[in-house]
Write a protein that holds these residues in place. Structure first.
Motif, short mmCIF file in Angstrom:
data_model
loop_
_atom_site.label_atom_id
_atom_site.label_comp_id
_atom_site.label_asym_id
_atom_site.label_seq_id
_atom_site.Cartn_x
_atom_site.Cartn_y
_atom_site.Cartn_z
N PRO A 1 -0.90 -1.81 2.63
CA PRO A 1 0.37 -1.51 1.96
C PRO A 1 1.58 -1.80 2.84
CG PRO A 1 -1.19 0.29 1.65
CD PRO A 1 -1.79 -0.62 2.67
N ALA A 2 1.47 -1.51 4.13
CA ALA A 2 2.58 -1.76 5.05
C ALA A 2 2.81 -3.27 5.18
CB ALA A 2 2.28 -1.14 6.42
N ALA B 1 1.90 -5.61 3.09
CA ALA B 1 2.36 -6.14 1.80
C ALA B 1 3.86 -5.90 1.65
CB ALA B 1 1.59 -5.48 0.65
N MET B 2 4.32 -4.71 2.05
CA MET B 2 5.74 -4.40 1.92
C MET B 2 6.58 -5.29 2.83
SD MET B 2 8.01 -2.68 0.36
CE MET B 2 7.38 -1.17 -0.42
N ALA C 1 -7.34 7.28 1.44
CA ALA C 1 -6.02 7.81 1.07
C ALA C 1 -5.24 6.74 0.31
CB ALA C 1 -5.24 8.23 2.32
N VAL C 2 -5.46 5.48 0.67
CA VAL C 2 -4.79 4.37 -0.03
C VAL C 2 -5.56 3.97 -1.28
CG1 VAL C 2 -4.11 1.94 0.15
CG2 VAL C 2 -3.69 3.49 2.07
N GLN D 1 0.79 3.79 -6.09
CA GLN D 1 2.01 3.05 -5.77
C GLN D 1 1.71 1.98 -4.70
OE1 GLN D 1 4.56 4.84 -7.30
NE2 GLN D 1 6.24 3.43 -6.91
N ALA D 2 0.95 2.40 -3.67
CA ALA D 2 0.61 1.48 -2.58
C ALA D 2 -0.30 0.36 -3.11
CB ALA D 2 -0.08 2.24 -1.45
N ASN E 1 -3.62 6.15 -3.54
CA ASN E 1 -2.17 6.02 -3.68
C ASN E 1 -1.88 4.82 -4.59
OD1 ASN E 1 0.56 5.38 -3.34
ND2 ASN E 1 0.61 6.34 -1.32
N THR F 1 1.62 -2.46 -4.91
CA THR F 1 2.29 -3.44 -4.03
C THR F 1 1.26 -4.34 -3.35
OG1 THR F 1 4.06 -1.86 -3.69
CG2 THR F 1 3.94 -3.69 -2.14
#
Lengths: 113, 287
Positions: free
Chosen positions: B54-55, B57-58, B106-107, B167-168, B165, B171
């Motif tokens: 996620p990090a 990707a952002m 968690a993701v 939202q994560a 998550n 993305t």
């Protein structure tokens, strides 16, 4: 690389389209992006991984885990966590005023060791 | 990352020789460096399991939003569930239960693990990273084995929800596709990694710099693949503690502190006790 760290959100601001926070990890404050936890508020505990909050800690579930561990080995548990357990997992429900006033430490068994 | 050995050198050695290699806290820092240095090409090493995706990707998403043309990523993302299946499919598999990594879940949540537990009849316990979490995770796995169950259970309920998550994940899948990935020490595992989606191809360092086919030769003494699959321990390795140490790792399990070989090494397991130098030798060598 896999080890995210839990910390307390102490400041929230917008950086362009990204919601950013300052997160306190037992005294060390770092920046974390809140894009993936839009509902997080000041004072919440989050797990931060490579600068992104990926999960909000559920205090109720943290307490349940502590209770299970306490049942398994009460003495070992108290030795492991020390006074943090006494502060964070009182036997009787905490009066709300005290709960607000007390700066809650990181939920035990998840704080940076 | 900096110590991971390439065919002939590693990034740390190159940095020592003057290359501009920087360590960042977050992938967004790499985007900031690129934005502040438009005349320089910034390549970010986008590595890791589902937790870091996620990090990364952002970071790509932000670079696209800012219209940066000097920022690229070298993507080497790997995925946990296909690797678990590869281990379970192996004829030499000795794994009876899995502790699923808490922050990966968690993701991603744990729905992907449910068919694995059912198909291979293997207990899977989503587990946190504190010592007490690990002990409880192991206990939960053993209780499943003793009672003949094979389910996905969540020890790490304070941080992990079944769906993960969302939202994560949204993305991640806007930026990445799932594709085959070669694992160091193991080989190709189908559909076990993320690759940039075609609309983000301009941020792909492999496209921009025409690096060709990258082949990294691995040290012949390193048995990282077998250690990762649980068929060997670091003590079975002839290089462990001799040719291979956290300061000079040969394979992935020695590189970062949570790797098996590195953890064995930190605990001094199987290492010869340093030879005590007799006092008379010291005095004799003095002028």
């Amino acid at each position: 690389m896999c080890l995210g760290i839990p910390g307390k959100v102490v400041e929230i601001r917008d950086d362009g389209p990204l919601r950013m926070a300052r997160v306190d990890f037992g005294g060390v404050r770092k920046e974390a992006c809140l894009a993936y936890l839009p509902e997080v508020q000041l004072g919440d505990y989050v797990i931060v991984h490579v600068g992104f909050a990926i999960s909000q800690l559920d205090e109720e579930e943290a307490m349940k885990t502590l209770e299970i561990l306490r049942m398994l080995d009460p003495e070992g548990m108290d030795m492991e966590l020390g006074s943090m357990v006494e502060e964070a997992a009182p036997k009787a429900p905490r009066p709300p005023a005290a709960a607000e006033a007390a700066p809650a430490g990181p939920p035990p068994a998840s704080g940076p060791a | 990352m900096l110590r991971v050995p390439g065919s002939t050198t590693d990034l740390l050695s190159l940095k020592a020789r003057g290359a501009d290699v920087r360590i960042v806290y977050s992938p967004l820092d790499a985007v900031r460096i690129a934005a502040a240095n438009p005349d320089r090409q910034v390549v970010f090493f986008a590595i890791g399991f589902e937790t870091t995706a996620p990090a990364n990707a952002m970071a790509v998403w932000q670079a696209a939003r800012l219209g940066l043309d000097n920022f690229t990523v070298l993507v080497s993302h790997v995925l946990v569930p296909p690797a678990m299946c590869a281990i379970l499919e192996s004829p030499t598999c000795q794994v009876q239960a899995f502790l699923a990594a808490g922050h990966v879940c968690a993701v991603m949540g744990w729905t992907e693990y449910e068919p694995i537990a059912a198909r291979y009849h293997v207990p899977i316990v989503v587990t946190g990273f504190e010592p007490l979490d690990l002990l409880e995770g192991i206990l939960m796995a053993i209780r499943q084995l003793e009672s003949g169950r094979a389910e996905v259970e969540n020890q790490y309920a304070r941080a992990v929800k079944r769906e993960g998550n969302l939202q994560a994940q949204k993305t991640v899948f806007r930026v990445f596709d799932i594709g085959d990935r070669k694992w160091r020490g193991i080989g190709m595992i189908p559909a076990s990694g993320y690759h940039l989606r075609p609309e983000f191809a301009r941020f792909d360092a492999e496209e921009r710099f025409d690096v060709g086919t990258i082949h990294t030769s691995e040290h012949p003494a390193c048995i990282a693949g077998q250690i990762l699959q649980g068929t060997k321990t670091p003590l079975d390795c002839t290089a462990y503690g001799v040719l291979c140490s956290p300061q000079k790792p040969l394979g992935a399990p020695m590189v970062s502190s949570e790797g098996v070989c590195s953890a064995y090494h930190a605990a001094g397991r199987g290492l010869a006790t340093p030879r005590a130098v007799p006092l008379f030798e010291l005095t004799r060598s003095e002028p």
